[in-house]
Design a protein around this motif. Structure first.
Motif, PDB file in Angstrom:
ATOM      1  N   PHE A 202       0.849  -1.203   0.000  1.00  0.00           N
ATOM      2  CA  PHE A 202       0.000   0.000   0.000  1.00  0.00           C
ATOM      3  C   PHE A 202       0.876   1.242   0.000  1.00  0.00           C
ATOM      4  CE2 PHE A 202      -2.588   3.108   2.616  1.00  0.00           C
ATOM      5  CZ  PHE A 202      -3.476   3.421   1.604  1.00  0.00           C
TER       6      PHE A 202
ATOM      7  N   ARG B  68       1.263  11.921   1.463  1.00  0.00           N
ATOM      8  CA  ARG B  68       0.664  13.259   1.408  1.00  0.00           C
ATOM      9  C   ARG B  68       1.749  14.207   0.929  1.00  0.00           C
ATOM     10  NH1 ARG B  68      -4.033  13.571   5.150  1.00  0.00           N
ATOM     11  NH2 ARG B  68      -4.171  11.528   6.116  1.00  0.00           N
TER      12      ARG B  68
ATOM     13  N   ASP C 167     -16.434   5.311   2.682  1.00  0.00           N
ATOM     14  CA  ASP C 167     -15.899   6.131   1.589  1.00  0.00           C
ATOM     15  C   ASP C 167     -15.476   7.518   2.089  1.00  0.00           C
ATOM     16  OD1 ASP C 167     -15.282   7.517  -0.679  1.00  0.00           O
ATOM     17  OD2 ASP C 167     -16.963   6.742  -1.836  1.00  0.00           O
TER      18      ASP C 167
ATOM     19  N   ALA D 261     -14.778  10.022   0.554  1.00  0.00           N
ATOM     20  CA  ALA D 261     -15.274  11.114  -0.294  1.00  0.00           C
ATOM     21  C   ALA D 261     -16.718  11.493   0.023  1.00  0.00           C
ATOM     22  CB  ALA D 261     -15.183  10.717  -1.765  1.00  0.00           C
TER      23      ALA D 261
HETATM   24  N1  DBV Z   1     -11.999   8.049  -2.174  1.00  0.00           N
HETATM   25  C1  DBV Z   1     -12.797   7.034  -2.649  1.00  0.00           C
HETATM   26  C2  DBV Z   1     -13.613   7.592  -3.672  1.00  0.00           C
HETATM   27  C3  DBV Z   1     -13.281   8.926  -3.833  1.00  0.00           C
HETATM   28  C4  DBV Z   1     -12.271   9.202  -2.870  1.00  0.00           C
HETATM   29  C5  DBV Z   1     -14.623   6.791  -4.419  1.00  0.00           C
HETATM   30  C6  DBV Z   1     -14.836   9.788  -5.532  1.00  0.00           C
HETATM   31  O1  DBV Z   1     -12.795   5.888  -2.229  1.00  0.00           O
HETATM   32  C7  DBV Z   1     -11.660  10.443  -2.624  1.00  0.00           C
HETATM   33  C8  DBV Z   1     -13.804   9.950  -4.737  1.00  0.00           C
HETATM   34  N2  DBV Z   1     -10.184  10.031  -0.672  1.00  0.00           N
HETATM   35  C9  DBV Z   1     -11.016  10.818  -1.413  1.00  0.00           C
HETATM   36  C10 DBV Z   1     -11.117  12.085  -0.792  1.00  0.00           C
HETATM   37  C11 DBV Z   1     -10.351  12.026   0.366  1.00  0.00           C
HETATM   38  C12 DBV Z   1      -9.778  10.724   0.421  1.00  0.00           C
HETATM   39  C13 DBV Z   1      -8.937  10.274   1.507  1.00  0.00           C
HETATM   40  C14 DBV Z   1     -11.919  13.258  -1.313  1.00  0.00           C
HETATM   41  C15 DBV Z   1     -10.115  13.127   1.363  1.00  0.00           C
HETATM   42  C16 DBV Z   1     -11.171  13.129   2.409  1.00  0.00           C
HETATM   43  C17 DBV Z   1     -11.042  14.366   3.269  1.00  0.00           C
HETATM   44  O2  DBV Z   1      -9.948  14.636   3.798  1.00  0.00           O
HETATM   45  O3  DBV Z   1     -12.047  15.052   3.369  1.00  0.00           O
HETATM   46  C18 DBV Z   1      -7.223   5.737   0.572  1.00  0.00           C
HETATM   47  N3  DBV Z   1      -8.218   8.034   0.724  1.00  0.00           N
HETATM   48  C19 DBV Z   1      -8.362   9.012   1.661  1.00  0.00           C
HETATM   49  C20 DBV Z   1      -7.771   8.535   2.877  1.00  0.00           C
HETATM   50  C21 DBV Z   1      -7.316   7.258   2.639  1.00  0.00           C
HETATM   51  C22 DBV Z   1      -7.622   6.978   1.284  1.00  0.00           C
HETATM   52  C23 DBV Z   1      -6.618   6.303   3.606  1.00  0.00           C
HETATM   53  C24 DBV Z   1      -7.671   9.326   4.135  1.00  0.00           C
HETATM   54  C25 DBV Z   1      -8.885   9.025   4.949  1.00  0.00           C
HETATM   55  C26 DBV Z   1      -8.897   9.805   6.214  1.00  0.00           C
HETATM   56  O4  DBV Z   1      -7.969  10.576   6.474  1.00  0.00           O
HETATM   57  O5  DBV Z   1      -9.899   9.630   6.928  1.00  0.00           O
HETATM   58  N4  DBV Z   1      -9.095   5.238  -0.896  1.00  0.00           N
HETATM   59  C27 DBV Z   1      -8.374   4.798   0.258  1.00  0.00           C
HETATM   60  C28 DBV Z   1      -7.777   3.543  -0.261  1.00  0.00           C
HETATM   61  C29 DBV Z   1      -8.045   3.363  -1.562  1.00  0.00           C
HETATM   62  C30 DBV Z   1      -8.869   4.410  -1.942  1.00  0.00           C
HETATM   63  C31 DBV Z   1      -6.964   2.652   0.564  1.00  0.00           C
HETATM   64  C32 DBV Z   1      -7.559   2.304  -2.443  1.00  0.00           C
HETATM   65  C33 DBV Z   1      -6.383   2.381  -3.010  1.00  0.00           C
HETATM   66  O6  DBV Z   1      -9.344   4.526  -3.050  1.00  0.00           O
END
Ligand code: DBV
Length: 257
Positions: A168, A172, A231, A233
């Motif tokens: 993984f 940032r 999710d 997002a």
């Molecule tokens: N993430 C999704 C979808 C998105 C999306 C469908 C359509 O699964 C976007 C858009 N991810 C998105 C956004 C944020 C993140 C964060 C907008 C920021 C949220 C915010 O700060 O408001 C990986 N994505 C993240 C985080 C992780 C991941 C760990 C931080 C979460 C947090 O801090 O709470 N998403 C996660 C993951 C995969 C993935 C492991 C697969 C590779 O797609």
């Protein structure tokens, strides 16, 4: 803002969208599998709204591109372009459960606070060596090569761990020149190598037994339910497009198994 959808197979294009080259590359990489359109309901193909303040409105576009192949049940890209407010490519490949394949996942997210970038080949059955070993042996060297050139993204929720691989890649990066050059030099190469490995795995995958396929389906359902429930997002999409649209988008399009 202009969004072009020449037909349902060409990748969508969004003017000035940070992540366009990544989607274009993925589209090229999948060509050898002769993709066909994957149907997406009209209201999710392209959704526009306005965010920001009354005095500084920002136009938001959320667009979806999807295809499928004989070995890949659903390949889909959720694309958000909202100027300085957000730019996102969330790209997931959901393999057919007739093949012992992981998911491909990329989350490329630019927010006012910086870039959040995640890449992985995620298991449907994490504790099943037959499902993971051959992937992880090849993924970990790629992961190590690129992650060491990027800052670690920090802790991830404990409950998410069953769904991640040891490859993984998670970082940032700051907005501006430093982040941009790391995206161009490191994240782009990592994305391309993760995808190349995935394409190699797909090409070589052979059909599994009916019983194995059922096991993989159960694993995929657990993964998909987790992704839909958690999710990250959800908050952003709800602000942009409202709760009813967002819930339907998450459950019926993004994580539709
Ligand atoms: N993430 C999704 C979808 C998105 C999306 C469908 C359509 O699964 C976007 C858009 N991810 C998105 C956004 C944020 C993140 C964060 C907008 C920021 C949220 C915010 O700060 O408001 C990986 N994505 C993240 C985080 C992780 C991941 C760990 C931080 C979460 C947090 O801090 O709470 N998403 C996660 C993951 C995969 C993935 C492991 C697969 C590779 O797609």
């Amino acid at each position: 803002m202009t969004v072009h959808r020449q037909n349902s197979l060409e990748p969508l294009t969004i003017d000035n969208w940070r992540w366009q080259p990544f989607l274009n590359h993925a589209y090229q990489a999948l060509q050898e599998f002769s993709p066909e359109p994957y149907p997406i309901a009209e209201q999710f193909l392209l959704q526009r709204s306005t965010t920001g303040s009354k005095s500084k409105p920002v136009e938001v576009t959320t667009a979806t591109w999807a295809c499928r192949t004989s070995k890949l049940r659903q390949v889909r890209a959720a694309c958000v372009e909202a100027g300085s407010a957000a730019s996102v490519l969330n790209f997931v490949i959901n393999p057919s459960t007739d093949f012992d394949l992981p998911f491909f996942g990329a989350d490329l997210v630019t927010l006012p606070a910086g870039h959040l970038l995640a890449l992985d080949l995620q298991p449907a059955l994490k504790t099943d060596a037959a499902h993971t070993d051959s992937v992880w042996n090849r993924l970990i060297p790629i992961f190590e090569r690129w992650q060491k050139r990027l800052p670690n993204g920090g802790p991830i929720p404990e409950e998410a761990k069953p769904y991640f691989s040891p490859g993984f890649l998670w970082t940032r990066l700051p907005l501006g020149e430093e982040g941009d050059s790391l995206i161009d030099e490191v994240v782009t190469a990592a994305f391309n190598e993760y995808l190349r490995l995935y394409v190699d795995l797909v090409r070589d995958a052979l059909p599994v037994s009916r019983a194995r396929s059922q096991q993989l389906l159960e694993g995929q359902k657990g993964y998909t339910a987790y992704r839909a429930e958690k999710d990250p997002a959800r908050g952003m999409l709800t602000r942009f497009h409202g709760s009813a649209w967002t819930e339907a988008y998450i459950h019926d399009v993004l994580f539709d198994l």
